[in-house]
Write an enzyme that holds these catalytic residues in place. Structure first.
Site, PDB file in Angstrom:
ATOM      1  N   HIS A 306       0.849  -1.187   0.000  1.00 53.23           N
ATOM      2  CA  HIS A 306       0.000   0.000   0.000  1.00 53.23           C
ATOM      3  C   HIS A 306       0.884   1.235   0.000  1.00 53.23           C
ATOM      4  O   HIS A 306       1.934   1.239   0.642  1.00 53.23           O
ATOM      5  CB  HIS A 306      -0.899   0.006   1.247  1.00 53.23           C
ATOM      6  N   ASP A 363      -7.825  -5.864   0.231  1.00 55.17           N
ATOM      7  CA  ASP A 363      -8.280  -6.744  -0.844  1.00 55.17           C
ATOM      8  C   ASP A 363      -7.824  -8.195  -0.689  1.00 55.17           C
ATOM      9  O   ASP A 363      -8.299  -9.062  -1.423  1.00 55.17           O
ATOM     10  CB  ASP A 363      -7.764  -6.219  -2.198  1.00 55.17           C
TER      11      ASP A 363
HETATM   12  N1  CMC Z   1       4.059  -7.515  -4.747  1.00 57.72           N
HETATM   13  C1  CMC Z   1       5.379  -7.496  -4.986  1.00 57.72           C
HETATM   14  N2  CMC Z   1       6.138  -6.395  -4.913  1.00 57.72           N
HETATM   15  C2  CMC Z   1       5.525  -5.255  -4.597  1.00 57.72           C
HETATM   16  C3  CMC Z   1       4.151  -5.188  -4.329  1.00 57.72           C
HETATM   17  C4  CMC Z   1       3.415  -6.387  -4.411  1.00 57.72           C
HETATM   18  N3  CMC Z   1       2.097  -6.391  -4.164  1.00 57.72           N
HETATM   19  N4  CMC Z   1       3.812  -3.911  -4.045  1.00 57.72           N
HETATM   20  C5  CMC Z   1       4.931  -3.199  -4.122  1.00 57.72           C
HETATM   21  N5  CMC Z   1       5.981  -4.004  -4.457  1.00 57.72           N
HETATM   22  C6  CMC Z   1       7.400  -3.640  -4.580  1.00 57.72           C
HETATM   23  C7  CMC Z   1       7.655  -2.874  -5.890  1.00 57.72           C
HETATM   24  O1  CMC Z   1       7.964  -3.764  -6.931  1.00 57.72           O
HETATM   25  C8  CMC Z   1       8.806  -1.999  -5.483  1.00 57.72           C
HETATM   26  O2  CMC Z   1       9.958  -2.811  -5.439  1.00 57.72           O
HETATM   27  P1  CMC Z   1      11.417  -2.212  -5.853  1.00 57.72           P
HETATM   28  O3  CMC Z   1      11.738  -1.246  -4.761  1.00 57.72           O
HETATM   29  O4  CMC Z   1      12.298  -3.401  -5.905  1.00 57.72           O
HETATM   30  O5  CMC Z   1      11.221  -1.543  -7.192  1.00 57.72           O
HETATM   31  C9  CMC Z   1       8.475  -1.606  -4.035  1.00 57.72           C
HETATM   32  O6  CMC Z   1       7.680  -2.698  -3.538  1.00 57.72           O
HETATM   33  C10 CMC Z   1       7.688  -0.301  -3.914  1.00 57.72           C
HETATM   34  O7  CMC Z   1       6.541  -0.437  -4.721  1.00 57.72           O
HETATM   35  P2  CMC Z   1       5.796   0.745  -5.436  1.00 57.72           P
HETATM   36  O8  CMC Z   1       5.143   0.245  -6.676  1.00 57.72           O
HETATM   37  O9  CMC Z   1       6.688   1.939  -5.550  1.00 57.72           O
HETATM   38  O10 CMC Z   1       4.668   1.074  -4.380  1.00 57.72           O
HETATM   39  P3  CMC Z   1       3.421   2.001  -4.616  1.00 57.72           P
HETATM   40  O11 CMC Z   1       3.208   2.721  -3.358  1.00 57.72           O
HETATM   41  O12 CMC Z   1       3.571   2.796  -5.852  1.00 57.72           O
HETATM   42  O13 CMC Z   1       2.242   0.942  -4.887  1.00 57.72           O
HETATM   43  C11 CMC Z   1       0.434  -0.508  -4.651  1.00 57.72           C
HETATM   44  C12 CMC Z   1       1.216   0.629  -4.020  1.00 57.72           C
HETATM   45  C13 CMC Z   1      -0.784  -0.796  -3.795  1.00 57.72           C
HETATM   46  C14 CMC Z   1      -0.069  -0.079  -6.039  1.00 57.72           C
HETATM   47  C15 CMC Z   1       1.339  -1.753  -4.752  1.00 57.72           C
HETATM   48  O14 CMC Z   1       1.759  -2.163  -3.490  1.00 57.72           O
HETATM   49  C16 CMC Z   1       0.682  -2.903  -5.503  1.00 57.72           C
HETATM   50  O15 CMC Z   1       0.744  -2.958  -6.729  1.00 57.72           O
HETATM   51  N6  CMC Z   1       0.011  -3.849  -4.754  1.00 57.72           N
HETATM   52  C17 CMC Z   1      -0.727  -4.905  -5.416  1.00 57.72           C
HETATM   53  C18 CMC Z   1      -2.072  -4.378  -5.872  1.00 57.72           C
HETATM   54  C19 CMC Z   1      -3.012  -4.176  -4.715  1.00 57.72           C
HETATM   55  O16 CMC Z   1      -3.155  -5.028  -3.850  1.00 57.72           O
HETATM   56  N7  CMC Z   1      -3.721  -3.023  -4.714  1.00 57.72           N
HETATM   57  C20 CMC Z   1      -4.711  -2.703  -3.705  1.00 57.72           C
HETATM   58  C21 CMC Z   1      -4.315  -1.574  -2.817  1.00 57.72           C
HETATM   59  S1  CMC Z   1      -5.346  -1.433  -1.347  1.00 57.72           S
HETATM   60  C22 CMC Z   1      -6.942  -1.087  -1.934  1.00 57.72           C
HETATM   61  C23 CMC Z   1      -7.027   0.240  -2.575  1.00 57.72           C
HETATM   62  O17 CMC Z   1      -7.075   1.242  -1.879  1.00 57.72           O
HETATM   63  O18 CMC Z   1      -7.045   0.298  -3.800  1.00 57.72           O
END
Ligand code: CMC
Length: 428
Positions: A306, A363
């Site tokens: 998140h 989720d």
């Molecule tokens: N699985 C594997 N790696 C992950 C995940 C994940 N679910 N989420 C983040 N990472 C890694 C990402 O690859 C990155 O790694 P590195 O530093 O090696 O490049 C690091 O963690 C930081 O990730 P980010 O993409 O910069 O994080 P963000 O804050 O932009 O993304 C997120 C937040 C929710 C989009 C992401 O965690 C994600 O894609 N999660 C899976 C989708 C999900 O469950 N979404 C629902 C969110 S909660 C309900 C809502 O409010 O929508």
């Protein structure tokens, strides 16, 4: 004395005001920065940008805290209902009995959609995703309210909010029935919000769905847990659209589109698809987690991570605890729940996830409960949208009632070609 921050730029020192929130959150107010220096701030994907000051929902991502108008989500989940939470979020206070009665009455009064709306449903192919149908139909529903685009006082806003909150459920159920080729089922006055939705989804003209109180409570809790979550992608979209003075239904329709993506609300559907894939492959989760850690094909552990929570999402804690009870009470055994628990346990002991502070979010387990209730997979994100409606309405209201509100208009750092001459087509 008011606090300020000092910034040194090009040999000049400028002072910028510091804003403090009621929970001690601090922000540097950069609104005057460009006028004072010619610089803008740059924050791609808004990792560190406060886009507004809000009184609706508080999150402390480090501590795993979520509160609606100050009330902890755990207390809301334990004792409140979705409609009461909606009132709290939209109107800023818990309703007394008369207020709740009046608001529930408005939800009942507006539950029917205009009969002509049924023709709009005819135009969608049965393969259309219910989120596409929902977004279109919310906007279409707005066309049936002539006063929607005019000035709106407190009473008119209450009616519009109730109409949207009530009709989103009718539209969602109708769109499901349409994709299944089933006749639409009308809402019943006798039912409360969530049981009415289940009735419209699952009754037939010749036989009423037997409303199970366990399913009603579980779905009501899911709605409540999704009701608001401060400046997430869809809510920020709603505020953005609202800032242009577009109407409430248009803003909610935009919110549905923003919510649909798999990184946001679409994650609840993606989690189940991921668990199904793991089960199909006979994997115990190890192979899948390896692929995630090696970022194979951009795979992510859906339902984990998140932007704000760097600790447990408190909603996930509540849903996980509840999922065992619901499945037991409904007499459902779902192998996906066991896979989910194994995956969670493995991830929480793995340095990849620990170092990045990736924990289960709302989720991760919500889909398991929805499956147990009998909600079809492509309706999961629609359920999220129904739940999020109070938050969108409350944020819409905050934007529209802010006397200092201006249109939202971010800037950019241009990185494209510098001035170039137009080349006629025959010379290219
Ligand atoms: N699985 C594997 N790696 C992950 C995940 C994940 N679910 N989420 C983040 N990472 C890694 C990402 O690859 C990155 O790694 P590195 O530093 O090696 O490049 C690091 O963690 C930081 O990730 P980010 O993409 O910069 O994080 P963000 O804050 O932009 O993304 C997120 C937040 C929710 C989009 C992401 O965690 C994600 O894609 N999660 C899976 C989708 C999900 O469950 N979404 C629902 C969110 S909660 C309900 C809502 O409010 O929508």
């Amino acid at each position: 004395m008011a606090r300020t921050a000092k910034l040194e730029l090009d040999g000049k020192t400028i002072e910028l005001p510091v804003i403090e929130g009621t929970e001690g959150e601090l922000a540097v107010d950069v609104q005057t920065l460009r006028a004072k220096t010619g610089y803008i701030t740059y924050d791609d994907s808004y990792s560190n940008t406060g886009s507004c000051q809000s009184r609706i929902t508080f999150i402390d991502g480090e501590k795993g805290i979520l509160r609606y108008r100050g009330i902890p989500i755990e207390e809301m989940a334990e004792t409140s209902s979705f409609v009461e939470a909606a009132y709290l979020l939209i109107f800023g206070k818990l309703p007394n009995e008369a207020e709740l009665h009046r608001f529930s009455g408005l939800l009942t009064r507006y539950q029917m959609i205009h009969e002509d709306m049924k023709f709009h449903f005819e135009g969608f192919p049965h393969t259309g995703h219910p989120m596409a149908v929902l977004s279109s139909m919310i906007n279409a529903a707005g066309c049936f309210i002539p006063e929607l685009t005019g000035e709106c006082d407190e009473e008119c806003f209450e009616q519009q909010a109730a109409r949207l909150l009530s009709q989103v459920r009718t539209l969602a159920a109708f769109s499901y029935r349409k994709t299944m080729g089933l006749p639409a089922i009308y809402p019943k006055k006798a039912y409360k919000y969530t049981e009415n939705f289940l009735h419209m989804m699952f009754s037939d003209p010749d036989e009423d769905y037997e409303v199970n109180p366990v399913a009603v409570r579980a779905l009501d809790l899911i709605f409540l847990l999704h009701a608001d979550h401060e400046q997430n992608c869809s809510t920020a979209t709603v505020r953005m659209v609202a800032s242009s003075k577009a109407n409430l239904f248009a803003c909610a329709s935009a919110g549905v589109c923003a919510l649909w993506g798999p990184l946001h609300g679409g994650a609840n559907q993606a989690v189940i698809e991921m668990l199904e894939e793991i089960r199909r492959e006979g994997d115990d989760g190890t192979k899948f987690l390896d692929q995630v850690k090696h970022k194979e094909g951009g795979k992510r552990l859906m339902g984990f991570g998140h932007r704000v929570y760097k600790n447990y999402d408190p909603r996930a804690v509540i849903i996980k605890r509840y999922s065992d009870d619901v499945l037991r009470a409904l007499g459902v055994k779902d192998p996906l729940l066991d896979i989910a628990k194994r995956l969670e346990d493995a991830a929480l002991h793995d340095s990849y996830f620990l170092e990045r502070k990736l924990y289960p979010n709302v989720d991760f387990y919500s889909g398991i409960i929805m499956r147990a209730i009998g909600i079809p997979l492509d309706m999961f994100t629609v359920i999220f949208a129904i739940g999020r409606m109070p938050g969108w309405i409350a944020n819409f209201r905050e934007v529209r009632e802010n006397p200092e509100a201006r249109i939202y208009r971010p800037r950019q750092v241009y990185q494209g070609p510098t001035k170039s001459a137009y080349v006629p087509i025959e010379k290219r």
